[in-house]
Design an enzyme around this catalytic site. Structure first.
Site, PDB file in Angstrom:
ATOM      1  N   GLU A 246     -10.446   6.659   5.561  1.00 26.88           N
ATOM      2  CA  GLU A 246     -11.008   5.899   4.712  1.00 26.88           C
ATOM      3  C   GLU A 246     -11.367   4.381   4.106  1.00 26.88           C
ATOM      4  OE1 GLU A 246     -14.336   5.433   3.526  1.00 26.88           O
ATOM      5  OE2 GLU A 246     -14.414   8.339   3.107  1.00 26.88           O
TER       6      GLU A 246
ATOM      7  N   LYS B 222     -13.405  -4.310  10.128  1.00 25.86           N
ATOM      8  CA  LYS B 222     -14.030  -3.577   8.739  1.00 25.86           C
ATOM      9  C   LYS B 222     -15.432  -3.017   9.760  1.00 25.86           C
ATOM     10  CE  LYS B 222     -11.086  -4.775   5.665  1.00 25.86           C
ATOM     11  NZ  LYS B 222     -11.448  -5.485   4.119  1.00 25.86           N
TER      12      LYS B 222
ATOM     13  N   ASP C  99     -10.426  -9.947   9.959  1.00 24.78           N
ATOM     14  CA  ASP C  99     -10.318  -9.317   9.124  1.00 24.78           C
ATOM     15  C   ASP C  99     -12.148  -8.315   8.590  1.00 24.78           C
ATOM     16  OD1 ASP C  99      -8.958  -7.760   7.490  1.00 24.78           O
ATOM     17  OD2 ASP C  99     -10.437  -8.047   5.796  1.00 24.78           O
TER      18      ASP C  99
ATOM     19  N   VAL D 179       0.724  -1.513  -0.141  1.00 23.66           N
ATOM     20  CA  VAL D 179       0.334   0.072   0.513  1.00 23.66           C
ATOM     21  C   VAL D 179       0.315   0.913  -0.367  1.00 23.66           C
ATOM     22  CG1 VAL D 179      -1.778   1.213   1.611  1.00 23.66           C
ATOM     23  CG2 VAL D 179      -1.701  -1.679   1.287  1.00 23.66           C
TER      24      VAL D 179
ATOM     25  N   LYS E  17      -7.311  -0.628   9.592  1.00 26.03           N
ATOM     26  CA  LYS E  17      -8.172  -1.585   9.721  1.00 26.03           C
ATOM     27  C   LYS E  17      -7.840  -1.736  11.160  1.00 26.03           C
ATOM     28  CE  LYS E  17      -7.554  -5.264   7.524  1.00 26.03           C
ATOM     29  NZ  LYS E  17      -6.419  -5.180   6.596  1.00 26.03           N
TER      30      LYS E  17
END
Length: 381
Positions: A124, A200, A196, A12, A100
């Site tokens: 975001e 979220k 995961d 990322v 997250k």
């Protein structure tokens, strides 16, 4: 010029750096000024990258640089990342993250630190990768009393279930394929266990309710017990199997039920058509009705897109805090779905069947009347 530091140059982080360079003119126009990347922190040797002259392994160099106003965290986890983000906020720097786990576990305290110092803490990219969902939830849908949020929130598990459906692959075969394409990590436990997705849905529920919801409050089940017979039953009877995160609001701004589990989703529901690595978030509000946000939920470019949007937003609000977040919560009680009525899919040695609508408590009582305990059960959405 807004000075930027990037923490982490992995999948990322490198995507963020490249996007800032590739679309520099466009981003400058949107942000109202130049975005200058001043430091990249990573434990690896970056001497062979285009950013060798920006590389550092010393966070204090970033922390004490008065020309760095914004820090982007792409490290992941809650160890080093929490330490650096906390220090950045204490140093008076705005923070952007796609982490997250950090937001789900420590969002309330980090938001409080940012608010105290009139700083932005934006995230975001922490839910849905490049799907714009957090701002619409916090702003565009702010006038609505929400009834429910349901999400396909993990691309790896959705890819596995898609291959099990369309290719008749076993769970193990589909997982191996996901690894071969880079959709699954070498250790995919967070994806297939539902952890995961749990993080979220906690972020979404916290934002919707205005109070922090912790992962420890969420009953979480993954997809490892799903087999071919379950997929065939679903397809024959007009359903698709999806791993869903659900947050249910039975009173204004209160998340009463939250959990993660596989479901049979009716094939005419919008979520049933979400396949492969795509994610989707379906929201039901009292005024807007039903809306759904759909797109690539993870990956280098989609997540970099969300982070860059946060960078632009921060650049435009350097002296005026952008509202996005929630308050701390005094409660950590489990928000269990045990009293939530559902139709249940039940797998037995004789095959699959659907029950009448009943709560989990009533299901357990019903199952005890059977000659042999069912092999597996799953809610119907």
């Amino acid at each position: 010029m807004v000075g930027l530091a990037l923490l982490g140059y992995g999948v990322v982080g490198s995507g963020v750096a490249e996007l800032l360079q590739k679309n520099a003119a466009h981003i400058e126009k949107k942000a109202g000024g130049k975005i200058g990347l001043r430091h990249i922190l990573d434990i690896r040797d970056l001497s062979r990258t285009p950013y060798a002259d920006l590389a550092t392994q010393d966070f204090s160099q970033i922390e004490n640089d008065p020309d760095v106003q914004v820090i982007v965290e792409c490290i992941g986890g809650v160890g080093t990342a929490l330490d650096y983000v906390s220090r950045a906020l204490r140093a008076g720097k705005h923070v952007i993250t796609s982490n997250k786990e950090l937001v789900a576990e420590h969002g309330a305290e980090l938001l409080a630190m940012a608010k105290e110092r009139n700083l932005n803490f934006l995230f975001e990219g922490s839910v849905g990768g490049g799907i714009p969902v957090l701002r619409p939830l916090a702003q565009c849908l702010a006038a609505n009393q929400l009834y429910e949020i349901v999400g396909i929130l993990n691309g790896t598990s959705n890819y596995i279930l898609t291959r099990m459906l369309h290719q008749s692959a076993s769970f193990d075969e589909a997982l191996r394929e996901a690894k071969s394409y880079g959709y699954a990590e070498s250790n995919p436990v967070d994806d297939v266990s539902g952890r995961d997705a749990c993080r979220k849905i906690c972020v979404l529920a916290s934002l919707a309710s205005g109070r922090h919801v912790y992962p420890a409050q969420v009953d979480t089940e993954g997809i490892t017990q799903i087999g071919g017979s379950d997929m065939r039953f679903a397809q024959r009877n007009g359903y698709r199997v999806k791993l869903l995160g659900r947050a249910i609001f039975r009173e204004p701004a209160v998340c009463n039920v939250i959990y993660v589990a596989p479901h049979l989703v009716p094939e005419d529901h919008p979520l049933a058509g979400v396949h492969d690595v795509f994610n989707a978030v379906w929201i039901h509000g009292d005024t807007v009705g039903e809306v759904m946000f759909y797109g690539r939920g993870a990956g280098r470019e989609p997540t970099a897109s969300a982070i860059a949007a946060d960078i632009i937003d921060t650049a435009k609000h350097m002296t005026a805090r952008k509202w996005l977040g929630w308050d701390p919560s005094d409660s950590r009680e489990r928000l269990s779905p045990v009293e939530l009525p559902s139709v249940w899919y039940v797998r037995t040695a004789q095959g699959g069947q659907l029950t009448e609508p009943m709560t989990a408590r009533k299901y357990d009582a019903w199952a005890r009347t059977l000659p042999k305990e069912p092999e597996y059960r799953m809610r119907v959405l």
